[in-house]
Scaffold this active site. Structure first.
Site, short mmCIF file in Angstrom:
data_model
loop_
_atom_site.label_atom_id
_atom_site.label_comp_id
_atom_site.label_asym_id
_atom_site.label_seq_id
_atom_site.Cartn_x
_atom_site.Cartn_y
_atom_site.Cartn_z
N ASP A 137 0.81 -1.21 0.00
CA ASP A 137 0.00 0.00 0.00
C ASP A 137 0.85 1.27 0.00
O ASP A 137 1.56 1.55 0.96
CB ASP A 137 -0.91 -0.03 1.24
CG ASP A 137 -1.87 1.14 1.28
OD1 ASP A 137 -2.06 1.79 0.23
OD2 ASP A 137 -2.43 1.40 2.35
N ASP A 340 -2.24 6.73 -6.02
CA ASP A 340 -2.43 5.82 -4.90
C ASP A 340 -2.64 4.39 -5.43
O ASP A 340 -3.36 4.19 -6.39
CB ASP A 340 -3.67 6.29 -4.13
CG ASP A 340 -3.93 5.47 -2.89
OD1 ASP A 340 -2.96 5.03 -2.25
OD2 ASP A 340 -5.11 5.26 -2.55
#
Ligand SMILES: *[C@@H]1O[C@H](CO)[C@@H](O)[C@H](O)[C@H]1NC(C)=O
Ligand SMILES: *[C@@H]1O[C@H](CO)[C@@H](O)[C@H](O)[C@H]1NC(C)=O
Length: 457
Positions: A137, A340
């Site tokens: 992540d 992201d």
């Protein structure tokens, strides 16, 4: 909201019958337990899996798309709160004398969100090395894995949990250590201390998920014979939530405690990935030597003082079927934009989204529009097959661009095809659906982000 999600989650656990793992795929076996990890001392290449990919090491339950979109919205809200520094503390922090079920209050500052947690890698931990599948992540700074004995609770994971008592190199970190002081910035939650002075971290996520445990240090194995001897991470004793049967989370954000930062003195502050589609396999590469800059076109990487760990960049233009939206550059840059790995659907400010939607609908002339689905408000009847989807291009400051294929632009559900973009009022986000199959390079040391077509799958 938290309770509703929790109930949804419980119901959904009850309905898991079987996963979708297809590890029997012959091309999935290789040297490093199931993975093609390579290294030559100056960088590493790891296999990056979509959780439902052909060689995925986890049997992640398949969420209905409507739930994926709900989780995605939770992540977007959490990212927004981080930027606006909204005070969202909901409950008491465990001022733990020791970690016991009573000491773990209900989630804390849900400063982060794993969202759907679609992308996983395999890493080795401890001595002797044990292998675990973790969510990768770019929006997270802190690394953690579930640890036995799970004093409070552990979520179901693929394979056995890490047991620190079987690792000869495992160490608890005490409250006086600088890593303990760095925790609050990495987890966005206060730190506490056990009676025996062990530093306790809390990572809480916007969907009600959390992990609480001991701040630890152990040997991380990133490739055969490639180790990081004092890897700092959280040994989770209370872990609850939707982590898709993975063992934990590996953070690649710009923060001292992230995996990227911990590997940077060895390899340089550079990483790249290719996010695969659910039918392919991708890569995560760390290190300056792992990339060929000539295949990338770059755009400047920016920072925002309010959230220095996220990766900001600037859109300059969007074209639909070869025609630029009638907007000045200032309209694109007025809203901060991040890239992201964990947000699925790209979010654009209304001033950009509405003209994009208008141009897209016009170019989809001849297809009958359908009812909106959740956050997706531009939908057409019928599946994507046989439709001519106009080419959308995102052009960034400096001229690097993403020429999107139909699979990056639209998403199909229940016989309806929707534009895979949504409107936002604050932070704009370049999401993972849009990035799939492109090579994306984060050169943090030179503050630039690069894109290359045809990275994988
Ligand atoms: C090894 O180093 C060379 C450059 O010296 C680089 O091209 C190659 O990608 C590296 N391999 C790995 C696995 O990092
Ligand atoms: C780490 O700290 C916890 C809590 O004090 C303790 O139960 C555990 O035995 C410690 N582990 C090691 C290896 O010191």
């Amino acid at each position: 909201m938290g309770l509703v999600l929790f109930l949804t989650f419980s119901l959904f656990l009850l309905t898991i019958v079987s996963g979708n793992r297809d590890n029997t795929h012959s091309s999935c076996t290789s040297i490093f337990p199931d993975d093609k990890h390579q290294s030559n001392g100056s960088g590493i290449h790891l296999t990056l899996h979509h959780v439902h990919g052909p060689c995925s090491p986890v049997t992640a339950p398949r969420l209905p798309l409507i739930d994926v979109l709900k989780l995605d919205e939770t992540r977007v809200q959490a990212l927004n709160n981080r930027l606006t520094k909204a005070n969202v503390t909901t409950s008491s922090i465990p001022k733990s004398s020791d970690l016991t079920p009573e000491s773990v209050g209900i989630p804390l500052n849900p400063g982060q969100s794993i969202g759907v947690g679609n992308y996983v890698i395999k890493l080795g931990l401890g001595t002797p090395t044990k292998y675990f599948t973790v969510v990768m992540d770019t929006g997270s700074s802190f690394n953690w894995v579930q640890c036995d004995p799970c004093k409070v609770y552990c979520h179901p994971q693929e394979g056995p949990r890490f047991n620190p008592s079987t690792s000869s190199t495992y160490k608890n970190l005490s409250c006086g250590m600088p890593e303990c002081s760095a925790l609050e910035a990495a987890t966005l939650n206060p730190t506490s201390c056990t009676k025996s002075n062990v530093c306790v971290y809390t990572s809480a996520y916007g969907d009600g998920s959390y992990s609480v445990g001991y701040l630890s240090r152990d040997t991380l194995t990133v490739a055969p014979s490639e180790t990081l001897p004092s890897f700092v991470y959280g040994c989770g004793q209370g872990n609850q939530g939707l982590f898709g049967r993975s063992a934990g989370v590996i953070g690649l954000a710009r923060n001292k405690l992230s995996l990227l930062s911990q590997l940077s003195s060895k390899y340089g502050y550079v990483f790249s990935y290719c996010l695969p589609t659910p039918s392919s396999t991708g890569t995560l590469s760390i290190g300056k030597s792992t990339y060929n800059p000539s295949i990338y076109k770059f755009t400047p990487m920016y920072s925002d003082r309010r959230e220095p760990s996220l990766y900001f960049l600037r859109l300059a233009s969007i074209t639909v079927a070869g025609k630029a939206l009638p907007l000045s550059t200032a309209v694109y840059t007025r809203t901060p934009t991040i890239i992201d790995s964990g947000t699925v659907i790209t979010r654009l400010p209304s001033a950009v989204y509405v003209p994009l939607q208008t141009a897209f609908v016009k170019a989809m002339d001849g297809y009958k529009q359908a009812q909106p689905i959740s956050i997706l408000d531009t939908c057409f009847e019928g599946g994507v097959q046989g439709k001519h989807v106009p080419e959308v291009r995102l052009i960034f400051e400096g001229g690097s661009e993403l020429r999107l294929a139909a699979q990056n632009t639209v998403i199909e559900l229940d016989g309806v095809t929707c534009l895979a973009f949504a409107e936002t009022t604050s932070l704009a986000i370049i999401g993972n659906r849009l990035q799939q199959t492109f090579g994306v390079m984060y050169d943090v040391s030179s503050s630039k982000i690069g894109f290359a077509a045809g990275g994988c799958g």
